[in-house]
Design an enzyme around this catalytic site. Structure first.
Site, PDB file in Angstrom:
ATOM      1  N   LYS A 196     -14.227 -26.560 -42.874  1.00 32.76           N
ATOM      2  CA  LYS A 196     -13.337 -27.436 -42.092  1.00 32.76           C
ATOM      3  C   LYS A 196     -13.777 -28.888 -42.255  1.00 32.76           C
ATOM      4  O   LYS A 196     -14.989 -29.170 -42.303  1.00 32.76           O
ATOM      5  CB  LYS A 196     -13.417 -27.011 -40.630  1.00 32.76           C
ATOM      6  CG  LYS A 196     -12.440 -27.696 -39.681  1.00 32.76           C
ATOM      7  CD  LYS A 196     -12.596 -27.080 -38.292  1.00 32.76           C
ATOM      8  CE  LYS A 196     -11.665 -27.742 -37.276  1.00 32.76           C
ATOM      9  NZ  LYS A 196     -11.864 -27.198 -35.927  1.00 32.76           N
ATOM     10  N   SER A 207     -10.105 -23.385 -30.990  1.00 29.72           N
ATOM     11  CA  SER A 207      -9.879 -23.834 -32.364  1.00 29.72           C
ATOM     12  C   SER A 207     -10.307 -22.904 -33.477  1.00 29.72           C
ATOM     13  O   SER A 207      -9.962 -23.156 -34.632  1.00 29.72           O
ATOM     14  CB  SER A 207     -10.504 -25.210 -32.576  1.00 29.72           C
ATOM     15  OG  SER A 207      -9.800 -26.151 -31.787  1.00 29.72           O
ATOM     16  N   SER A 217      -7.556 -25.950 -33.899  1.00 25.17           N
ATOM     17  CA  SER A 217      -7.548 -26.999 -34.906  1.00 25.17           C
ATOM     18  C   SER A 217      -8.064 -26.555 -36.279  1.00 25.17           C
ATOM     19  O   SER A 217      -7.944 -27.324 -37.243  1.00 25.17           O
ATOM     20  CB  SER A 217      -8.373 -28.190 -34.433  1.00 25.17           C
ATOM     21  OG  SER A 217      -9.676 -27.807 -34.180  1.00 25.17           O
TER      22      SER A 217
END
Lengths: 471, 98
Positions: free
Chosen positions: A81, A180, A156
Site C-alpha cells: 500500500k 481499511s 482505504s
C-alpha cells in the site's frame, strides 16, 4: 496461472524448482500489464526493480537448497500500500502533497519483507492519507472492484485488496485504522487481517490515527495471512507503541470443538443487506458443524464507537498531518484534497481550547467503556463473529459529498479498532450483484491465534476464498 | 453541550489554526459538513462517563526509553534531497521575523 497461487503454494513450487521466481514475477507483471489499465490497483509498478530481485532470488535458490529456512518469502511478489515508505520508490499516500515524494528509508515492515526475500512488486492505490472506505478519495484515480468494474473495491487499502483478488500479486500489505484492511477484503472477496494494535511496527507507515493504525496482510487465504503475520510482527525499538508480547504458536490441525463463538445482537443491524445476513448465518452453521458453540451476546451499540472513532481519528489526523508543510519534502498544504481538509478541520476543532474536554477527552473515556465492554463479553465467549460490512460493494461515485460515508460503512468494525483487538475478514459467499460477502472474526487483544485457527478451519470446509473474478 | 453552531468566521479561525487556506465557498461547504459530523457525535452525550478514566492508547505501555547512545542516521544530503528550497546545507523557509 501461477500468479493465481497463494504464498504457501508458490513457496512449495519454488522449492521444488517447478517454477522460477522470474517466471512467477513475470506472470504477475503480465497480469498487471493486461488488466491494470482498467482495474487501476497500482500507482507504481516496480518493473525493473522487481525483475532484479527475482533474478537474485533465483540465484540464491540455485546456490542454497536450505535458503527458504532463512528467507521464507524468497521470490514471492508482494504489493505494498502506498502509505508505507519504500526507500528509493515513490510513496504518495495517494495524495498530491506527496505526489513526487521518494522516501530515503524503508518502513520496518518493508525491511522485514525484503529480509525474508519477498519481492516488492509495486505500490498500490488507496484513499488519500487512508481517509476513507472506498479508495475513491485517492487524488489520482479510483481503483475498480475486480468482481465488477462499476463498483468500488472498498478502502482505504482498496488497491492492495483488488491486486490480490485479481491475482496481480501473490499477496499484499495494507493498513487499517478502522476498517481499511477488513472492509476492502470483504468487498473484494479476499482475506484481510488486522492484527492487535502494536503487533506490527508502524515505523515508516505514514501516520493517520496513531492510536489505532495497524499494518496487516491482505491475502488469498488464512494460511498466507498467518505466514505474513509471523514474519512482520515483533517489537521494534523504532516504534514506541510496538508490543513486547510474543506471537503465539498456531496449530491449524486443531479442532474447533468447544470453541465459543459470540454473535453480537447489535451487529445484526436492520440496515444489514438481506443477502449479507443470510451468508453470515450460513457461515455460523458451518462453524457449528465444526464443533463450535454459538451464543448470542450483547455489545454496546456500534453507533457509539463510530462517534468515538470520528473524534479520535480526526483529532489525531489533524496533528499527524501538521508535519506536511512542503518545506522538507512534498508540496505545500494547498495540495490537500477535500476529504483531508475536512478531517483536519474537524480534528483541529475537537482539540481546540474550550472543546478538548467535550470532544477528545469524552471520546477517550467512551473508548474505555468500549474496551471494558469487550472484556466483559470475552468472559462468556472466545471470539465474536459478524458481517464485516453491512453491505456488499457500493457503486463507483457512492462517496461523493457524503461526509460520514466511511464511518457508516465501518460501523461493524470501529469498536474492535478502538479497542486495539485483532480481527480477520474472510470471504463467505456472494450477495447482491454477485459481489463478495465477508465475515469477520474478532479475538481478545493479542489472541490472533484463535481467529487464525478458526478462519483456517472454515476455509478447509468452504471454497469461497478460492473463487476468482472473471477478468 | 449546547446545540452545535459554527459560523463561517469560526470555520476560518479553525482553518488558520490548521494552517489551511480556505476560499469563502470552501469554508461554507466545510461548515455544513462539520455541523453534520458534530450532530452525529452528539450521541456520546448519552453515555455516562462520569467516573471513567480516558484511554489514550491501548498498549498499556509507559515511558518507553532507550540507551542514550548516538547511532548513524540519514546523511545531511539525503535529508535535503527532497527540499523545495535549500541553501548552504540548510532548508530555506519564509521569513518569520520582522
Amino acid at each position: 496461472m501461477i500468479n493465481g497461487n497463494t504464498i504457501h503454494e508458490s513457496v512449495k513450487a519454488l522449492q521444488a524448482k517447478k517454477i522460477s521466481s522470474c517466471e512467477l514475477l513475470e506472470a504477475c507483471l503480465a497480469r498487471i500489464n493486461r488488466i491494470d489499465v482498467k482495474l487501476k490497483s497500482f500507482i507504481t509498478v516496480c518493473q525493473e526493480f522487481s525483475l532484479k530481485q527475482a533474478k537474485e532470488a533465483d540465484n540464491l535458490i540455485a546456490e542454497d537448497k536450505n535458503i527458504f529456512v532463512k528467507k521464507p518469502l524468497l521470490g514471492i511478489p508482494i504489493s505494498v500500500k502506498d502509505n508505507f515508505c519504500t526507500s528509493g520508490i515513490k510513496t504518495t499516500a495517494s495524495s498530491k502533497v506527496l505526489e513526487d515524494y521518494i522516501p530515503p528509508y524503508d518502513a520496518t515492515v518493508v525491511e522485514k519483507l525484503k529480509k525474508s526475500g519477498a519481492i516488492i512488486l509495486g505500490k498500490t492505490n488507496m484513499d488519500a492519507w487512508a481517509h476513507g472506505s472506498s479508495t475513491e478519495t485517492s487524488q489520482f484515480f479510483t481503483t475498480h472492484n475486480p468482481w465488477n468494474p462499476d463498483f468500488l473495491p472498498g478502502g482505504s487499502s482498496g488497491g492492495s485488496a483488488a491486486s490480490v483478488a485479481a491475482d496481480q500479486t501473490i499477496a499484499a500489505l495494507g493498513s487499517e485504522t478502522a476498517g481499511s484492511i477488513r472492509q476492502p477484503a470483504a468487498w473484494c472477496g479476499v482475506t484481510g487481517l488486522k492484527p492487535s494494535f502494536g503487533r506490527i511496527s508502524r515505523y515508516g507507515l505514514i501516520a493517520m490515527c496513531s492510536s489505532t493504525d495497524c499494518p496487516g496482510p491482505l491475502t488469498k487465504d488464512v494460511e498466507d495471512a498467518a505466514i505474513l503475520l509471523r514474519i512482520l510482527s515483533g517489537n521494534d525499538p523504532k516504534d514506541a507503541t510496538s508490543a513486547e508480547k510474543k506471537l503465539e504458536n498456531f496449530d491449524f490441525r486443531k479442532s474447533l470443538r468447544g470453541l465459543r463463538i459470540g454473535l453480537p445482537r447489535q451487529y445484526f443491524l436492520k440496515e444489514l443487506e438481506k443477502e449479507v445476513g443470510e451468508k453470515i448465518l450460513a457461515a455460523v452453521k458451518i462453524f457449528e458443524k465444526l464443533g463450535a458453540k454459538i451464543k448470542w451476546v450483547d455489545l454496546l451499540d456500534p453507533k457509539y464507537s463510530v462517534a468515538v472513532y470520528t473524534i479520535i481519528q480526526r483529532s489525531e489526523v489533524s496533528s499527524n498531518l501538521a508535519r506536511f508543510d512542503g518545506i522538507r519534502y512534498g508540496n505545500n498544504r494547498s495540495f490537500f484534497g477535500d476529504e483531508a481538509k475536512r478531517r483536519i478541520m474537524l480534528g483541529t476543532y475537537t482539540l481546540s481550547a474550550g472543546y478538548y474536554d467535550a470532544f477528545y477527552k469524552k471520546a477517550q473515556k467512551a473508548r474505555t467503556l468500549i474496551i471494558k465492554d469487550f472484556e466483559k463479553v470475552f468472559k462468556q465467549v472466545d471470539i465474536l463473529l459478524s458481517a464485516t460490512s453491512p453491505s456488499v460493494a457500493l457503486p463507483i461515485g457512492a462517496t461523493k459529498n457524503a461526509a460520514m460515508f466511511g464511518e457508516l460503512q465501518d460501523i461493524l468494525i470501529c469498536s474492535s479498532s478502538m479497542a486495539g483487538l485483532p480481527a480477520i475478514s474472510i470471504p463467505c459467499g456472494f450477495g447482491k450483484n454477485n459481489l463478495p460477502v465477508g465475515l469477520q472474526l474478532i479475538a481478545p487483544q493479542f489472541r490472533e491465534k484463535i481467529i487464525l485457527e478458526s478462519g483456517f478451519a472454515y476455509q478447509k470446509q468452504t471454497d469461497w476464498h478460492k473463487e476468482k473474478p472473471n477478468l | 453541550m449546547k446545540k452545535n453552531s459554527l459560523s463561517v468566521k469560526q470555520v476560518q479561525k479553525i482553518a488558520s489554526l490548521a494552517n489551511l487556506a480556505l476560499t469563502h465557498s470552501e469554508a461554507e461547504k466545510i461548515q455544513k459538513q462539520l455541523l453534520e459530523s458534530l450532530d452525529y457525535i452528539e450521541i456520546l452525550n448519552s453515555l455516562d462517563t462520569n467516573k471513567i478514566r480516558p484511554t489514550n492508547q491501548v498498549t498499556g505501555k509507559e515511558n518507553v526509553t532507550r540507551e542514550d547512545v548516538v547511532s548513524p542516521s540519514l546523511t545531511q544530503n539525503k535529508v535535503l534531497d527532497q527540499a523545495g528550497r535549500k541553501q548552504n546545507g540548510y532548508f530555506k523557509i519564509k521569513n518569520i521575523f520582522e
